[in-house]
Design a protein around this motif. Structure first.
Motif, PDB file in Angstrom:
ATOM      1  N   SER A 147       0.877  -1.168   0.000  1.00 21.52           N
ATOM      2  CA  SER A 147       0.000   0.000   0.000  1.00 21.52           C
ATOM      3  C   SER A 147       0.919   1.225   0.000  1.00 21.52           C
ATOM      4  CB  SER A 147      -0.924  -0.061   1.214  1.00 21.52           C
ATOM      5  OG  SER A 147      -1.778   1.053   1.262  1.00 21.52           O
ATOM      6  N   GLU A 201       2.495  -8.179  -1.559  1.00 24.62           N
ATOM      7  CA  GLU A 201       1.158  -7.686  -1.202  1.00 24.62           C
ATOM      8  C   GLU A 201       0.177  -8.853  -1.245  1.00 24.62           C
ATOM      9  OE1 GLU A 201      -0.642  -5.055  -0.043  1.00 24.62           O
ATOM     10  OE2 GLU A 201      -2.382  -6.361  -0.399  1.00 24.62           O
ATOM     11  N   LEU A 258      -8.457  11.892   1.235  1.00 25.35           N
ATOM     12  CA  LEU A 258      -8.434  13.340   1.502  1.00 25.35           C
ATOM     13  C   LEU A 258      -7.031  13.720   1.977  1.00 25.35           C
ATOM     14  CD1 LEU A 258     -10.518  15.734   1.601  1.00 25.35           C
ATOM     15  CD2 LEU A 258     -10.517  15.403   4.067  1.00 25.35           C
ATOM     16  N   ARG A 280      -7.717   6.743  -4.308  1.00 24.70           N
ATOM     17  CA  ARG A 280      -6.616   6.155  -3.552  1.00 24.70           C
ATOM     18  C   ARG A 280      -6.044   4.921  -4.245  1.00 24.70           C
ATOM     19  NH1 ARG A 280      -4.227   5.291   1.562  1.00 24.70           N
ATOM     20  NH2 ARG A 280      -2.838   3.724   0.738  1.00 24.70           N
ATOM     21  N   GLU A 311       1.256   2.903   8.674  1.00 23.53           N
ATOM     22  CA  GLU A 311       0.334   2.611   9.763  1.00 23.53           C
ATOM     23  C   GLU A 311       0.898   1.550  10.716  1.00 23.53           C
ATOM     24  OE1 GLU A 311      -4.415   2.228   9.734  1.00 23.53           O
ATOM     25  OE2 GLU A 311      -3.523   3.846   8.594  1.00 23.53           O
TER      26      GLU A 311
HETATM   27  C1  FAD Z   1     -12.143   4.304   6.123  1.00 25.65           C
HETATM   28  C2  FAD Z   1     -10.802   4.976   6.050  1.00 25.65           C
HETATM   29  C3  FAD Z   1     -10.706   6.237   5.497  1.00 25.65           C
HETATM   30  C4  FAD Z   1      -9.459   6.876   5.453  1.00 25.65           C
HETATM   31  N1  FAD Z   1      -9.404   8.103   4.879  1.00 25.65           N
HETATM   32  C5  FAD Z   1      -8.205   8.761   4.834  1.00 25.65           C
HETATM   33  C6  FAD Z   1      -8.117  10.029   4.213  1.00 25.65           C
HETATM   34  O1  FAD Z   1      -9.115  10.560   3.683  1.00 25.65           O
HETATM   35  N2  FAD Z   1      -6.906  10.654   4.203  1.00 25.65           N
HETATM   36  C7  FAD Z   1      -5.788  10.088   4.761  1.00 25.65           C
HETATM   37  O2  FAD Z   1      -4.703  10.705   4.751  1.00 25.65           O
HETATM   38  N3  FAD Z   1      -5.852   8.858   5.325  1.00 25.65           N
HETATM   39  C8  FAD Z   1      -7.024   8.180   5.376  1.00 25.65           C
HETATM   40  N4  FAD Z   1      -7.083   6.935   5.925  1.00 25.65           N
HETATM   41  C9  FAD Z   1      -5.844   6.344   6.483  1.00 25.65           C
HETATM   42  C10 FAD Z   1      -4.971   5.778   5.368  1.00 25.65           C
HETATM   43  O3  FAD Z   1      -5.743   4.950   4.543  1.00 25.65           O
HETATM   44  C11 FAD Z   1      -3.830   4.959   5.989  1.00 25.65           C
HETATM   45  O4  FAD Z   1      -3.199   5.699   6.997  1.00 25.65           O
HETATM   46  C12 FAD Z   1      -2.797   4.582   4.930  1.00 25.65           C
HETATM   47  O5  FAD Z   1      -3.401   3.803   3.932  1.00 25.65           O
HETATM   48  C13 FAD Z   1      -1.686   3.786   5.602  1.00 25.65           C
HETATM   49  O6  FAD Z   1      -0.936   3.191   4.613  1.00 25.65           O
HETATM   50  P1  FAD Z   1      -0.051   1.898   4.928  1.00 25.65           P
HETATM   51  O7  FAD Z   1       0.638   1.562   3.653  1.00 25.65           O
HETATM   52  O8  FAD Z   1       0.759   2.128   6.128  1.00 25.65           O
HETATM   53  O9  FAD Z   1      -1.086   0.757   5.368  1.00 25.65           O
HETATM   54  P2  FAD Z   1      -2.352   0.159   4.677  1.00 25.65           P
HETATM   55  O10 FAD Z   1      -2.931   1.099   3.681  1.00 25.65           O
HETATM   56  O11 FAD Z   1      -3.223  -0.344   5.779  1.00 25.65           O
HETATM   57  O12 FAD Z   1      -1.813  -1.076   3.854  1.00 25.65           O
HETATM   58  C14 FAD Z   1      -1.289  -2.244   4.398  1.00 25.65           C
HETATM   59  C15 FAD Z   1      -1.112  -3.211   3.243  1.00 25.65           C
HETATM   60  O13 FAD Z   1      -0.482  -4.388   3.702  1.00 25.65           O
HETATM   61  C16 FAD Z   1      -1.122  -5.513   3.132  1.00 25.65           C
HETATM   62  N5  FAD Z   1      -0.839  -6.622   4.044  1.00 25.65           N
HETATM   63  C17 FAD Z   1      -1.253  -6.769   5.342  1.00 25.65           C
HETATM   64  N6  FAD Z   1      -0.715  -7.875   5.885  1.00 25.65           N
HETATM   65  C18 FAD Z   1       0.064  -8.436   4.907  1.00 25.65           C
HETATM   66  C19 FAD Z   1       0.904  -9.582   4.873  1.00 25.65           C
HETATM   67  N7  FAD Z   1       1.067 -10.367   5.958  1.00 25.65           N
HETATM   68  N8  FAD Z   1       1.547  -9.876   3.717  1.00 25.65           N
HETATM   69  C20 FAD Z   1       1.395  -9.081   2.618  1.00 25.65           C
HETATM   70  N9  FAD Z   1       0.618  -7.979   2.599  1.00 25.65           N
HETATM   71  C21 FAD Z   1      -0.025  -7.652   3.740  1.00 25.65           C
HETATM   72  C22 FAD Z   1      -2.581  -5.101   3.059  1.00 25.65           C
HETATM   73  O14 FAD Z   1      -3.284  -5.871   2.117  1.00 25.65           O
HETATM   74  C23 FAD Z   1      -2.440  -3.643   2.618  1.00 25.65           C
HETATM   75  O15 FAD Z   1      -2.371  -3.524   1.230  1.00 25.65           O
HETATM   76  C24 FAD Z   1      -8.297   6.247   5.972  1.00 25.65           C
HETATM   77  C25 FAD Z   1      -8.402   4.972   6.516  1.00 25.65           C
HETATM   78  C26 FAD Z   1      -9.629   4.336   6.533  1.00 25.65           C
HETATM   79  C27 FAD Z   1      -9.704   2.952   7.102  1.00 25.65           C
END
Ligand code: FAD
Length: 385
Positions: A13, A34, A48, A97, A254
């Motif tokens: 992500s 992924e 947003l 997104r 995250e």
């Molecule tokens: C309903 C909602 C609305 C949101 N709206 C906003 C917004 O408007 N603006 C904003 O700035 N933020 C928003 N956020 C927060 C934002 O989406 C997250 O903070 C951001 O996506 C974090 O990115 P990340 O890559 O750390 O984690 P994530 O996006 O959570 O991605 C984690 C990835 O890891 C993968 N994964 C998990 N475990 C494994 C594994 N064991 N092996 C392989 N792959 C795995 C998952 O499939 C996923 O693709 C929102 C969140 C939600 C839930």
């Protein structure tokens, strides 16, 4: 023999992909794993974000990824009072997104990273010199494992149930984000309507112990609406982890808790974390010195830790407010001076902007209205990062 990389990244992500693009761009060998079949899907996030923040870290979305530009946010009190904060100076946009993640995935691949979908990281075992990552039946060796898998079970206290509808309705404003506060309906959070172009919107609700779909149905009740997508997607508001690095395991996005405790926005802060982590991890590889990763933590803390701590304290106050308190607090905030200051502030540093606009006298007045220890905590000094 196990395949070997400088970095294996769990999670494709925004955090994992940004790390991969940045590290591969610096010449490192990177594999992203992924679990879903398609990058960006299923899409949970509403997208947003302020372009100012993303520009600062070099990951601007392409124009076709931007669905809408936001001109103002309207905050609704439980009793129906409203106040608007202009966003026209803040460069706030709504992203597709899923398309944004795909853009960054292409960037990572063009830089030489391999992005493997439909495969899951099942474990990472570190030794002094390397990490062995288990992906299904395979084992990979890497110098560092990057955990970008989203909030881990260790962060579960900060997770709130949330859901969203993507919908179409003639009642959707074109350029205004609506935020609905109600301590009974959305305890500890709020409901939101984010217009994504035309009459489409992403409508969400989150709160402690609620059934968010029921809350969403109440919001759209009686309105002419076509629901295009229903998504259950918990949000994280627990603040950053104490440590982002555990020797050869690096947490980004995250999974490091790099998310705003006020709004659960995490796109920009995750991109920032991934860029900094990749820079110092590549230095760690080049100089064969894992201790350089400490600079990633220091760099991110220097920019964000203080604001995140302020946001957490603002959140502490917010969680304590009854609906009656909320009416009084909104009356205090809805003055032309406070609204003007916040409208000219930084979208990503809104808690400090809000407190700065309220001033000491405003916070003290709030303490008289709400009378909680949490309000007094707002005027305490922040610990240095
Ligand atoms: C309903 C909602 C609305 C949101 N709206 C906003 C917004 O408007 N603006 C904003 O700035 N933020 C928003 N956020 C927060 C934002 O989406 C997250 O903070 C951001 O996506 C974090 O990115 P990340 O890559 O750390 O984690 P994530 O996006 O959570 O991605 C984690 C990835 O890891 C993968 N994964 C998990 N475990 C494994 C594994 N064991 N092996 C392989 N792959 C795995 C998952 O499939 C996923 O693709 C929102 C969140 C939600 C839930």
């Amino acid at each position: 023999m196990a395949r070997s990389f400088d970095f294996v990244v769990g999670g494709g992500s925004i955090a994992g992909l940004t790390f991969a693009a940045e590290a591969a761009g610096r010449g490192a060998s990177v594999l992203v794993v992924e679990e879903h079949e398609e990058i960006g899907e299923p899409e949970k996030c509403d997208g947003l974000v302020s372009l100012r923040g993303l520009r600062r870290f070099g990951y601007l979305p392409r124009p076709e990824v931007i669905q809408n530009q936001i001109m103002a946010a309207v905050v609704h009190s439980p009793g129906g009072k409203r106040f608007a904060v202009s966003a026209s100076a803040l460069e706030v946009v709504v992203l597709d997104r899923s398309a944004y993640d795909k853009q960054v995935a292409r960037q990572a691949e063009s830089a030489g990273a391999t992005v493997r979908t439909g495969a899951r990281v099942d474990g990472a075992l570190q030794s002094q010199e390397a990490v062995t990552v288990r992906v299904g039946d395979e084992s990979m060796e890497c110098k560092y494992y990057v955990d970008a898998t989203g909030p881990s079970p260790a962060l579960r206290d900060g997770i709130l149930p949330a859901a969203k509808y993507e919908l179409e309705g003639d009642w959707v404003s074109q350029r205004l984000v609506d935020v609905y506060l109600d301590a009974d309906l959305y305890p500890g959070f709020f409901a939101w309507v984010i217009p994504s172009g035309g009459h489409r919107a992403k409508v969400g609700a989150a709160g402690r112990g609620i059934n968010p779909f029921r809350a969403l149905d109440a919001i759209i009740a009686g309105k002419q609406t076509t629901i295009l997508k229903r998504v259950s997607a918990p949000i994280y508001v627990g603040g950053p982890k104490g440590r982002f690095v555990d020797h050869r395991v690096i947490f980004v996005g995250e999974s490091a808790g790099q998310v705003k405790p006020t709004t659960a926005g995490g796109i920009m802060t995750s991109v920032a974390g991934a860029v900094s982590a990749a820079r110092w991890a590549c230095e760690g590889v080049r100089r064969d010195d894992p201790s350089l990763l400490g600079n990633y933590q220091r760099e991110w803390d220097a920019v964000f830790r203080k604001e995140m701590s302020t946001m957490a304290r603002v959140r502490g106050v917010f969680e304590k407010l009854s609906n009656r308190d909320m009416e009084s607090v909104i009356e205090m905030l809805a003055t032309p001076r406070v609204v003007a200051r916040v409208s000219q502030s930084d979208f990503d540093f809104h808690a400090s902007a809000l407190l700065g606009a309220l001033g000491l006298s405003g916070v003290l007045r709030m303490a008289r209205v709400v009378g909680s220890a949490e309000v007094r905590s707002l005027i305490q000094r922040d610990p240095s990062p």
